[in-house]
Each structure stands twice: as structure tokens, then as C-alpha cells.
Design a protein around this motif. Structure first.
Motif, PDB file in Angstrom:
ATOM      1  N   ALA A  38      16.791 -26.304  13.826  1.00 31.06           N
ATOM      2  CA  ALA A  38      17.737 -26.876  13.088  1.00 31.06           C
ATOM      3  C   ALA A  38      18.144 -28.260  13.818  1.00 31.06           C
ATOM      4  O   ALA A  38      18.316 -29.340  12.913  1.00 31.06           O
ATOM      5  N   MET A  39      18.587 -28.075  15.012  1.00 32.96           N
ATOM      6  CA  MET A  39      19.309 -29.220  15.855  1.00 32.96           C
ATOM      7  C   MET A  39      17.922 -30.268  15.831  1.00 32.96           C
ATOM      8  O   MET A  39      18.272 -31.537  15.698  1.00 32.96           O
ATOM      9  N   PHE A  40      16.971 -29.957  16.299  1.00 34.88           N
ATOM     10  CA  PHE A  40      15.553 -30.797  16.426  1.00 34.88           C
ATOM     11  C   PHE A  40      15.374 -31.588  14.980  1.00 34.88           C
ATOM     12  O   PHE A  40      15.049 -32.750  14.854  1.00 34.88           O
ATOM     13  N   ALA A  41      15.531 -30.533  13.882  1.00 39.96           N
ATOM     14  CA  ALA A  41      15.134 -31.361  12.599  1.00 39.96           C
ATOM     15  C   ALA A  41      15.905 -32.286  11.994  1.00 39.96           C
ATOM     16  O   ALA A  41      15.740 -33.241  11.518  1.00 39.96           O
ATOM     17  N   VAL A  46      17.119 -38.157  11.218  1.00 41.43           N
ATOM     18  CA  VAL A  46      18.003 -39.213  11.590  1.00 41.43           C
ATOM     19  C   VAL A  46      17.000 -40.617  12.001  1.00 41.43           C
ATOM     20  O   VAL A  46      17.015 -41.295  11.438  1.00 41.43           O
ATOM     21  N   LEU A  47      16.248 -40.190  12.730  1.00 40.91           N
ATOM     22  CA  LEU A  47      15.013 -40.911  13.383  1.00 40.91           C
ATOM     23  C   LEU A  47      14.084 -41.233  12.403  1.00 40.91           C
ATOM     24  O   LEU A  47      14.009 -42.656  12.105  1.00 40.91           O
ATOM     25  N   VAL A  55      15.887 -39.246   3.637  1.00 44.82           N
ATOM     26  CA  VAL A  55      16.170 -37.874   3.556  1.00 44.82           C
ATOM     27  C   VAL A  55      17.402 -37.654   4.043  1.00 44.82           C
ATOM     28  O   VAL A  55      18.242 -38.395   4.526  1.00 44.82           O
ATOM     29  N   ASP A  56      17.796 -36.693   3.546  1.00 44.87           N
ATOM     30  CA  ASP A  56      19.446 -35.964   4.072  1.00 44.87           C
ATOM     31  C   ASP A  56      19.098 -35.009   5.303  1.00 44.87           C
ATOM     32  O   ASP A  56      18.648 -33.886   5.163  1.00 44.87           O
ATOM     33  N   PRO A  57      19.779 -35.634   6.456  1.00 49.09           N
ATOM     34  CA  PRO A  57      19.372 -34.749   7.779  1.00 49.09           C
ATOM     35  C   PRO A  57      20.254 -33.584   7.652  1.00 49.09           C
ATOM     36  O   PRO A  57      19.753 -32.623   8.473  1.00 49.09           O
ATOM     37  N   ASP A  58      21.404 -33.623   6.887  1.00 48.38           N
ATOM     38  CA  ASP A  58      21.977 -32.049   7.063  1.00 48.38           C
ATOM     39  C   ASP A  58      21.390 -31.238   6.142  1.00 48.38           C
ATOM     40  O   ASP A  58      20.961 -29.973   6.560  1.00 48.38           O
ATOM     41  N   MET A  63      17.484 -26.284   6.056  1.00 42.57           N
ATOM     42  CA  MET A  63      16.135 -25.873   5.730  1.00 42.57           C
ATOM     43  C   MET A  63      15.541 -25.236   7.094  1.00 42.57           C
ATOM     44  O   MET A  63      14.987 -24.217   7.014  1.00 42.57           O
ATOM     45  N   ALA A  64      15.843 -25.953   8.184  1.00 43.50           N
ATOM     46  CA  ALA A  64      15.124 -25.430   9.401  1.00 43.50           C
ATOM     47  C   ALA A  64      15.934 -24.374   9.676  1.00 43.50           C
ATOM     48  O   ALA A  64      15.298 -23.410  10.426  1.00 43.50           O
TER      49      ALA A  64
END
Length: 198
Positions: A38-41, A46-47, A55-58, A63-64
Motif C-alpha cells: 500500500a505504501m509503495f503503490a 504520486v510519481l 490517478v488517485d494515490p489514496d 486497493m493495494a
């Protein structure tokens, strides 16, 4: 209304070990793996947006977090077994989907649809970012094990890195360049990388 078992089942991810066929210096469970993914996704999302994506990082982070939901019913099938041939892979993916549906169907209606979209939905781009993060988390596990002198993970490290490069993802390459090496460091060396005073 009857009690829903969904979150109680997900809490049991902490009892499901990963890398079951390999000698580990430290056992990793599915719940902590999901938190790492989840943290990596979130970072990859963001990148991705920094490079013109939208896309929505949150959302992708959530999802991750839910990406291994089916495993609370199926367990974690070792990679060599899961991908032994196409028939086994297809059958296992079908079982995972059925498990996910059984679990999300146990949710009250208020939560069922939004949570189901996180567990089993997503666009192709969202799913790709989660997959990249999942592979990154596996690679980091290899880096950590090798840093402890466990050569059991040497081949997994090589093959997982090759898989990451095969994604041709600028986000993955950025993450590899800037974030992975410290996972093999001691606490003292990590602390030296912090700026300012504690």
C-alpha cells in the motif's frame, strides 16, 4: 442485522506466512506485506501523476491494502506452484476471485460496493501500479534477506529485479534508484540518513 465477518477475516492475514518454501531470517506475513504494498503503490501513483498521469494515490493505496484479500480463504500459494503452468494459474486466480466475492458479499450493503471496487475493481492503470508495488515489495524482502546473509534469496532477488525492469515503468525505476538500497542498511546507517536532530 447479522454481524459481518469481513474485517475479522482480513485481520487474520497476520497468521498467513509468505515465502513458505524458503528459509527466512524473519517470517513475513500477508498483512504486513499488504501494508508495504500500500505504501509503495501510493508512492508509485504520486510519481505517475508527476509524469502526467491522472490517478488517485489514496485510492490506489487502498486497493493495494486489499490486494491479497482472497488469501485469507486460500492461503498464500508459493510462486513456483502458482505459476507452474497456465492451467494451475488460471484455476488459482478463479479461486481467488471467488474468495474475494464471498468475503465482500458478507459486508453490509452500505460498504459492499465501495469495498468490492477496491478489492476486485480498478482500471488497468490502477491495477498495473498495484502489481508493480507488489513486485517491489517482494524485491525489498529479497534485499533485506540478503543483507542478513541469507543467500537463499539470491536467485529470487535476481529474477524479481529482472521482472521489475521488464515493466518498463519510469515510476518503478525511480523507486529502485532512490528508495531500495536503504532497506539493506543497519539502523545506525539509516539514522545517519536523517537530516536535523532527533
Amino acid at each position: 442485522m447479522n454481524d459481518s465477518v469481513f474485517y475479522a477475516f482480513l485481520s487474520r492475514m497476520k497468521y498467513i506466512g509468505r515465502w513458505a518454501l524458503m528459509r527466512n531470517t524473519r517470517t513475513e506475513n500477508v498483512l504486513e506485506h499488504s501494508a508495504t504494498v500500500a505504501m509503495f503503490a501510493h508512492a508509485l501513483a504520486v510519481l505517475h501523476n508527476e509524469r502526467g498521469g491522472d490517478v488517485d494515490p489514496d485510492r490506489i493505496g487502498m486497493m493495494a491494502l486489499f490486494h491479497e484479500t482472497g488469501e485469507v480463504l486460500t492461503g498464500d500459494l508459493p510462486t513456483p506452484v502458482k505459476y507452474f503452468n497456465r492451467d494451475i494459474t488460471a484455476a488459482y486466480k478463479d479461486i481467488e476471485k471467488r474468495s474475494e466475492k464471498r468475503l465482500t458479499d458478507s459486508l453490509p450493503e452500505t460498504l459492499r460496493t465501495p469495498v468490492s471496487h477496491l478489492v476486485s475493481g480498478g482500471t488497468e492503470t490502477e491495477r498495473r501500479l498495484v502489481k508493480c508495488a507488489d513486485t517491489l515489495a517482494a524485491y525489498v524482502k529479497c534485499v533485506e534477506e540478503l543483507a542478513q546473509g541469507n543467500t537463499e534469496f539470491a536467485e529470487a532477488e535476481r529474477s524479481t529485479l529482472a521482472k521489475l525492469h521488464s515493466y518498463n515503468s519510469p515510476e518503478v525505476e525511480y523507486f529502485l534508484e532512490h528508495f531500495v538500497r536503504p532497506f539493506g542498511m543497519s539502523l545506525d546507517r539509516l539514522s545517519g540518513g536523517l537530516s536535523g536532530n532527533a
